[in-house]
Design an enzyme around this catalytic site. Sequence first.
Site, PDB file in Angstrom:
ATOM      1  N   ARG A 129      30.118  45.107  36.445  1.00 16.51           N
ATOM      2  CA  ARG A 129      29.877  44.207  37.574  1.00 16.51           C
ATOM      3  C   ARG A 129      29.300  44.939  38.777  1.00 16.51           C
ATOM      4  O   ARG A 129      28.357  44.459  39.424  1.00 16.51           O
ATOM      5  CB  ARG A 129      31.181  43.499  37.949  1.00 16.51           C
ATOM      6  CG  ARG A 129      31.605  42.436  36.948  1.00 16.51           C
ATOM      7  CD  ARG A 129      32.944  41.835  37.312  1.00 16.51           C
ATOM      8  NE  ARG A 129      34.049  42.754  37.040  1.00 16.51           N
ATOM      9  CZ  ARG A 129      35.294  42.565  37.433  1.00 16.51           C
ATOM     10  NH1 ARG A 129      35.595  41.494  38.166  1.00 16.51           N
ATOM     11  NH2 ARG A 129      36.240  43.424  37.117  1.00 16.51           N
ATOM     12  N   GLU A 188      37.498  35.847  44.558  1.00 16.11           N
ATOM     13  CA  GLU A 188      37.241  37.117  43.890  1.00 16.11           C
ATOM     14  C   GLU A 188      36.081  37.756  44.657  1.00 16.11           C
ATOM     15  O   GLU A 188      34.934  37.298  44.572  1.00 16.11           O
ATOM     16  CB  GLU A 188      36.867  36.903  42.425  1.00 16.11           C
ATOM     17  CG  GLU A 188      37.987  36.366  41.560  1.00 16.11           C
ATOM     18  CD  GLU A 188      39.090  37.391  41.306  1.00 16.11           C
ATOM     19  OE1 GLU A 188      38.772  38.599  41.240  1.00 16.11           O
ATOM     20  OE2 GLU A 188      40.254  36.976  41.183  1.00 16.11           O
ATOM     21  N   ASP A 228      42.758  39.720  45.155  1.00 22.43           N
ATOM     22  CA  ASP A 228      41.812  38.646  44.846  1.00 22.43           C
ATOM     23  C   ASP A 228      42.478  37.522  44.060  1.00 22.43           C
ATOM     24  O   ASP A 228      43.117  37.774  43.028  1.00 22.43           O
ATOM     25  CB  ASP A 228      40.628  39.187  44.048  1.00 22.43           C
ATOM     26  CG  ASP A 228      39.756  40.129  44.874  1.00 22.43           C
ATOM     27  OD1 ASP A 228      38.574  40.296  44.534  1.00 22.43           O
ATOM     28  OD2 ASP A 228      40.255  40.697  45.869  1.00 22.43           O
ATOM     29  N   ASP A 251      48.783  41.744  44.067  1.00 21.32           N
ATOM     30  CA  ASP A 251      47.346  41.733  43.843  1.00 21.32           C
ATOM     31  C   ASP A 251      46.677  41.097  45.065  1.00 21.32           C
ATOM     32  O   ASP A 251      47.337  40.413  45.855  1.00 21.32           O
ATOM     33  CB  ASP A 251      47.055  40.931  42.569  1.00 21.32           C
ATOM     34  CG  ASP A 251      45.582  40.786  42.291  1.00 21.32           C
ATOM     35  OD1 ASP A 251      44.855  41.790  42.372  1.00 21.32           O
ATOM     36  OD2 ASP A 251      45.139  39.653  42.009  1.00 21.32           O
ATOM     37  N   ASP A 256      47.758  37.438  39.341  1.00 18.75           N
ATOM     38  CA  ASP A 256      47.214  36.268  38.635  1.00 18.75           C
ATOM     39  C   ASP A 256      46.407  36.612  37.393  1.00 18.75           C
ATOM     40  O   ASP A 256      46.070  35.720  36.616  1.00 18.75           O
ATOM     41  CB  ASP A 256      46.323  35.456  39.590  1.00 18.75           C
ATOM     42  CG  ASP A 256      45.021  36.176  39.910  1.00 18.75           C
ATOM     43  OD1 ASP A 256      43.946  35.630  39.609  1.00 18.75           O
ATOM     44  OD2 ASP A 256      45.069  37.293  40.454  1.00 18.75           O
ATOM     45  N   GLY A 283      42.300  45.780  42.148  1.00 18.28           N
ATOM     46  CA  GLY A 283      41.184  46.286  41.367  1.00 18.28           C
ATOM     47  C   GLY A 283      39.869  45.972  42.051  1.00 18.28           C
ATOM     48  O   GLY A 283      38.804  46.294  41.544  1.00 18.28           O
TER      49      GLY A 283
END
Length: 322
Positions: free
Chosen positions: A163, A127, A120, A118, A275, A208
């Site tokens: 978002r 993030e 972020d 991943d 995470d 993502g």
Amino acid sequence: MFQYLSQSPIFAQIVLLRQHQRHVSHPPACIIGFFDTCLAIMRLVVQGSSLQADHLEKIRALCGNPKPFIPITPQAFYLPAQQTLPVEVASYAQQQNLDCTLVKDAHTLQHFGLAVMDMDSTLINIECIDEIADMYNLKPQVAAITESAMRGEIEFAESLRQRVALLKGLDESALHRVVDERLQLNPGAHDWITACKKNGIKTMLVSGGFDFFAERVQALLGLDYAQANSLEIIDGKLTGRILGNIVDAQAKADFLISLRDELGLAASQTVAIGDGANDLKMMAVAACGVAYHAKPIVQSQASYALNHSGLDGITHLFSFNQ
């Protein structure tokens, strides 16, 4: 039981095959699976910036293991042939801000062929979407959705659409400002990727988040592959929409499987690191998942968890010569 097995001819053959494996870059999948089944021996890896000799002696006494700890680095050691993690050891390690992890002896840097990570809050310290929003005083609204998605309370794709919609009309320059002013690699990132390269492990970032940032992190670390979402930008402004299919939890798992098969690797030669809840599916299809400073839901389902070490702690988990 172990003493009996150690005297058997088949055990001797397994050990010889294991020794041979170290000289073969990608052993046959059937042999790897056989190793993992027959040699489910564990080691206890203890690491942390505050680690001292008395910590190791205390842990060894609590384990009742007569074997000495073996150094990996000055801040990381392992205790061989340790099959359990006593509650007292876990509690003591937590009190001392140490990561204390039971690791399969089969899980080594020499064994793996693909590491999928991943971005972020895993490879980097932020993030990204929260920081874009902060440039325009929208961080509280966006961060609240982010946190809910990370805990698994909202389906990821829907949370991302919500978002990104809040960012409609923002100037593209906000993305550059996040890179220039806020984006940093997490501690130990370079060390971990260097260890991967040294051991012939291919590296892939799957996020993502957004390719604007993923491509820059890929360049910073020299990663082999990167996959992420694309923000639609028209006339220098964010439209509040995402281009193409969303990289969600299932997509992350699919990317891992696709690249694994393309490289001709066995499932047992893959490791996934993340995470948030969006990383659980890719962890599930990997041989092992590492929860890095992760949400409780991720730590509860991951093979291993690091809460006090940097990303170089992953190198320490898998540094073991049989």
